[in-house]
Design a protein around this motif. Structure first.
Motif, mmCIF file in Angstrom:
data_model
loop_
_atom_site.group_PDB
_atom_site.id
_atom_site.type_symbol
_atom_site.label_atom_id
_atom_site.label_comp_id
_atom_site.label_asym_id
_atom_site.label_seq_id
_atom_site.Cartn_x
_atom_site.Cartn_y
_atom_site.Cartn_z
ATOM 1 N N THR A 117 0.823 -1.213 0.000
ATOM 2 C CA THR A 117 0.000 0.000 0.000
ATOM 3 C C THR A 117 0.860 1.267 0.000
ATOM 4 O O THR A 117 1.966 1.289 0.547
ATOM 5 C CB THR A 117 -0.935 0.025 1.225
ATOM 6 O OG1 THR A 117 -1.780 1.174 1.134
ATOM 7 C CG2 THR A 117 -0.154 0.080 2.533
ATOM 8 N N CYS A 119 -0.258 3.910 1.526
ATOM 9 C CA CYS A 119 -0.696 4.668 2.705
ATOM 10 C C CYS A 119 0.506 5.449 3.244
ATOM 11 O O CYS A 119 1.566 4.868 3.504
ATOM 12 C CB CYS A 119 -1.219 3.710 3.777
ATOM 13 S SG CYS A 119 -1.537 4.513 5.364
ATOM 14 N N TYR A 121 1.179 6.697 6.026
ATOM 15 C CA TYR A 121 1.629 6.330 7.381
ATOM 16 C C TYR A 121 2.414 5.012 7.340
ATOM 17 O O TYR A 121 3.350 4.823 8.110
ATOM 18 C CB TYR A 121 0.436 6.227 8.326
ATOM 19 C CG TYR A 121 -0.389 7.498 8.348
ATOM 20 C CD1 TYR A 121 0.058 8.620 9.035
ATOM 21 C CD2 TYR A 121 -1.598 7.583 7.662
ATOM 22 C CE1 TYR A 121 -0.689 9.796 9.042
ATOM 23 C CE2 TYR A 121 -2.347 8.743 7.666
ATOM 24 C CZ TYR A 121 -1.885 9.856 8.353
ATOM 25 O OH TYR A 121 -2.627 11.016 8.350
ATOM 26 N N PHE A 122 2.032 4.140 6.436
ATOM 27 C CA PHE A 122 2.799 2.897 6.262
ATOM 28 C C PHE A 122 4.227 3.216 5.831
ATOM 29 O O PHE A 122 5.186 2.564 6.262
ATOM 30 C CB PHE A 122 2.107 2.016 5.215
ATOM 31 C CG PHE A 122 2.873 0.776 4.844
ATOM 32 C CD1 PHE A 122 2.956 -0.294 5.718
ATOM 33 C CD2 PHE A 122 3.515 0.674 3.606
ATOM 34 C CE1 PHE A 122 3.667 -1.436 5.382
ATOM 35 C CE2 PHE A 122 4.223 -0.459 3.264
ATOM 36 C CZ PHE A 122 4.299 -1.525 4.159
ATOM 37 N N PRO A 128 2.694 5.188 14.019
ATOM 38 C CA PRO A 128 2.164 3.832 14.238
ATOM 39 C C PRO A 128 1.464 3.310 12.989
ATOM 40 O O PRO A 128 0.793 4.082 12.287
ATOM 41 C CB PRO A 128 1.162 4.022 15.381
ATOM 42 C CG PRO A 128 1.551 5.297 16.054
ATOM 43 C CD PRO A 128 2.114 6.172 14.963
ATOM 44 N N CYS A 129 1.617 2.029 12.734
ATOM 45 C CA CYS A 129 0.964 1.397 11.582
ATOM 46 C C CYS A 129 0.894 -0.105 11.830
ATOM 47 O O CYS A 129 1.922 -0.760 11.953
ATOM 48 C CB CYS A 129 1.748 1.680 10.303
ATOM 49 S SG CYS A 129 1.208 0.688 8.904
ATOM 50 N N ASN A 130 -0.328 -0.616 11.898
ATOM 51 C CA ASN A 130 -0.506 -2.052 12.157
ATOM 52 C C ASN A 130 0.031 -2.923 11.028
ATOM 53 O O ASN A 130 0.385 -4.084 11.254
ATOM 54 C CB ASN A 130 -1.993 -2.364 12.347
ATOM 55 C CG ASN A 130 -2.509 -1.881 13.682
ATOM 56 O OD1 ASN A 130 -1.801 -1.926 14.687
ATOM 57 N ND2 ASN A 130 -3.763 -1.413 13.703
ATOM 58 N N CYS A 138 -3.305 2.290 14.072
ATOM 59 C CA CYS A 138 -3.486 2.750 12.690
ATOM 60 C C CYS A 138 -3.562 4.275 12.685
ATOM 61 O O CYS A 138 -4.541 4.850 13.166
ATOM 62 C CB CYS A 138 -4.756 2.155 12.084
ATOM 63 S SG CYS A 138 -5.148 2.845 10.459
ATOM 64 N N SER A 139 -2.536 4.900 12.162
ATOM 65 C CA SER A 139 -2.501 6.365 12.143
ATOM 66 C C SER A 139 -3.469 6.958 11.128
ATOM 67 O O SER A 139 -3.809 8.137 11.206
ATOM 68 C CB SER A 139 -1.085 6.847 11.805
ATOM 69 O OG SER A 139 -0.171 6.425 12.774
ATOM 70 N N ALA A 140 -3.884 6.155 10.160
ATOM 71 C CA ALA A 140 -4.765 6.688 9.117
ATOM 72 C C ALA A 140 -6.161 6.951 9.652
ATOM 73 O O ALA A 140 -6.818 7.904 9.214
ATOM 74 C CB ALA A 140 -4.819 5.730 7.936
ATOM 75 N N HIS A 148 -7.959 6.262 1.066
ATOM 76 C CA HIS A 148 -8.145 4.992 1.761
ATOM 77 C C HIS A 148 -9.438 4.263 1.373
ATOM 78 O O HIS A 148 -10.190 4.718 0.517
ATOM 79 C CB HIS A 148 -8.032 5.220 3.268
ATOM 80 C CG HIS A 148 -6.618 5.442 3.709
ATOM 81 N ND1 HIS A 148 -5.954 6.615 3.457
ATOM 82 C CD2 HIS A 148 -5.720 4.636 4.330
ATOM 83 C CE1 HIS A 148 -4.719 6.536 3.931
ATOM 84 N NE2 HIS A 148 -4.538 5.337 4.455
ATOM 85 N N CYS A 157 -7.004 -1.535 9.981
ATOM 86 C CA CYS A 157 -6.342 -1.018 8.774
ATOM 87 C C CYS A 157 -7.387 -0.627 7.742
ATOM 88 O O CYS A 157 -8.343 -1.387 7.498
ATOM 89 C CB CYS A 157 -5.407 -2.084 8.191
ATOM 90 S SG CYS A 157 -4.539 -1.566 6.690
ATOM 91 N N ILE A 158 -7.193 0.541 7.138
ATOM 92 C CA ILE A 158 -8.123 1.016 6.100
ATOM 93 C C ILE A 158 -7.363 1.286 4.795
ATOM 94 O O ILE A 158 -7.807 2.079 3.966
ATOM 95 C CB ILE A 158 -8.875 2.282 6.568
ATOM 96 C CG1 ILE A 158 -7.894 3.410 6.938
ATOM 97 C CG2 ILE A 158 -9.792 1.958 7.744
ATOM 98 C CD1 ILE A 158 -8.572 4.750 7.193
ATOM 99 N N ALA A 159 -6.240 0.604 4.624
ATOM 100 C CA ALA A 159 -5.393 0.845 3.446
ATOM 101 C C ALA A 159 -6.037 0.295 2.174
ATOM 102 O O ALA A 159 -6.901 -0.578 2.215
ATOM 103 C CB ALA A 159 -4.031 0.202 3.648
HETATM 104 FE FE1 SF4 Z 1 -0.986 1.235 8.493
HETATM 105 FE FE2 SF4 Z 1 -3.404 2.186 9.100
HETATM 106 FE FE3 SF4 Z 1 -2.213 2.773 6.772
HETATM 107 FE FE4 SF4 Z 1 -3.167 0.306 7.296
HETATM 108 S S1 SF4 Z 1 -4.345 2.202 7.046
HETATM 109 S S2 SF4 Z 1 -1.246 0.817 6.298
HETATM 110 S S3 SF4 Z 1 -2.639 0.113 9.461
HETATM 111 S S4 SF4 Z 1 -1.555 3.371 8.858
#
Ligand code: SF4
Length: 332
Positions: A117, A119, A121-122, A128-130, A138-140, A148, A157-159
């Motif tokens: 992804t 994303c 934040y990833f 933080p990112c699961n 999950c920072s998103a 997303h 996760c909403i990636a």
């Molecule tokens: Fe990480 Fe959240 Fe992005 Fe999924 S949606 S990749 S858990 S930050």
């Protein structure tokens, strides 16, 4: 960047054994996503095993009009293949809508579906990112969610999955050939990627060390009239906000058959089976196309976000699907 060891084995079976035996090992093919992750610190493998020369770079004919695409076939070569352009235009269009010419020259058929992804934040190891670090959060969620998921997301996760090629492959009922330490297996393309659930760190059903060796496209007369439409924030070199891969067979104003998949809206390429069910036997008109989109998106859940969120994806995807089906119907 963490220092790593580099190996280039002589054959695929050795590569699979090597990676399977080492939890810190990873395959390297085109490297168009992995090398970014090495630089960002998102991936820190201790061993890279080069598989670039270990799988086929050929596109071979299968009985009945299908194709077998070697995992080493570059995206640019696949998009240019005359048989792909004639028999599966949706795939050629999806490939050409992805990345840049330089990246398509490097990216492989086996690697493309395994890209991760985008994303933000990833890709930012300070947040933080699961998916990157299970259990960290999950920072998103509550953050920037414009890109997303609206389908199939979880509280963990909403990636979204970034590949265009994979959306076309899902619509085409492709089959993925995989080599592992216990031998070969074949996975329907629609089952390759996972929804996030409580393990978003697992993008696919592949075991560590399993290698994609080829992808088959089954014979599909309907695919000759197919299309890929990608909607993005700028005209090129951007990931999909939403995308549609569709094939349509219309007879005397009625939909005889169809294939539909969505991109940019879920953790995996989203096969729109509800929409297909609604369409089969329905009138091939805007009202029918809209009803199909609404059926598929009935369970869609948009995300609020500091950037305005992503509720816009639902009407945008509806309009995109209707437009694509309308064009295909007019050409029938
Ligand atoms: Fe990480 Fe959240 Fe992005 Fe999924 S949606 S990749 S858990 S930050």
């Amino acid at each position: 960047m963490r220092p790593f060891t580099f190996e280039a084995p002589a054959d695929a079976a050795t590569a699979v054994r090597t990676v399977s035996a080492d939890p810190e090992a990873a395959f390297l093919a085109g490297g168009t996503n992995l090398v970014d992750h090495l630089k960002l610190g998102v991936a820190e493998p201790g061993l890279l095993v080069d598989v670039t020369a270990l799988t086929s770079r050929e596109v071979a004919d299968l009985d009945g009009g299908g194709l077998r695409i070697g995992a080493g076939v570059r995206n640019s070569d696949l998009a240019a293949d005359r048989r792909v352009r004639e028999r599966y235009p949706v795939l050629a269009q999806a490939l050409l809508s992805g990345a840049s010419g330089q990246l398509r020259n490097m990216a492989t058929t086996g690697g493309n579906p395994l890209q991760r992804t985008r994303c933000v934040y990833f890709q930012d190891v300070t947040t933080p990112c699961n998916k990157r670090e299970p259990g960290s959060g999950c920072s998103a969620i509550g953050g920037a969610t414009r890109g997303h998921a609206v389908l199939g997301a979880s509280e963990h996760c909403i990636a979204t999955h970034p590949s265009d090629m994979a959306v076309a492959m899902a619509a085409l009922d492709a089959q993925v050939h995989v080599l592992g330490v216990d031998g070969e297996r074949t996975i329907p393309f629609g089952d390759l990627h996972r929804l996030p659930g409580d393990r978003p760190d697992h993008d696919t059903v592949l075991e560590h060390g399993e290698l994609i060796t080829a992808i088959d496209l089954p014979p599909s007369p309907i695919a000759r009239r197919s299309r890929y439409r990608k909607v993005r924030d700028r005209a090129s070199y951007a990931f999909a906000l939403v995308s549609v891969a569709a094939a349509l067979d219309v007879d005397d104003g009625t939909v005889r058959d169809c294939r539909i998949a969505f991109g940019g809206v879920a953790h995996k390429p989203w096969r729109a089976r509800r929409a297909e069910e609604v369409l089969r036997g329905a009138a091939a008109d805007v009202r029918g196309f809209r009803a199909a989109a609404e059926a598929e998106l009935a369970d869609a859940r948009p995300q609020d976000g500091i950037d305005g969120g992503n509720a816009f994806k639902i009407p945008l995807l509806t309009r995109t699907l209707v437009a694509v089906l309308r064009e295909l119907a007019e050409e029938s």
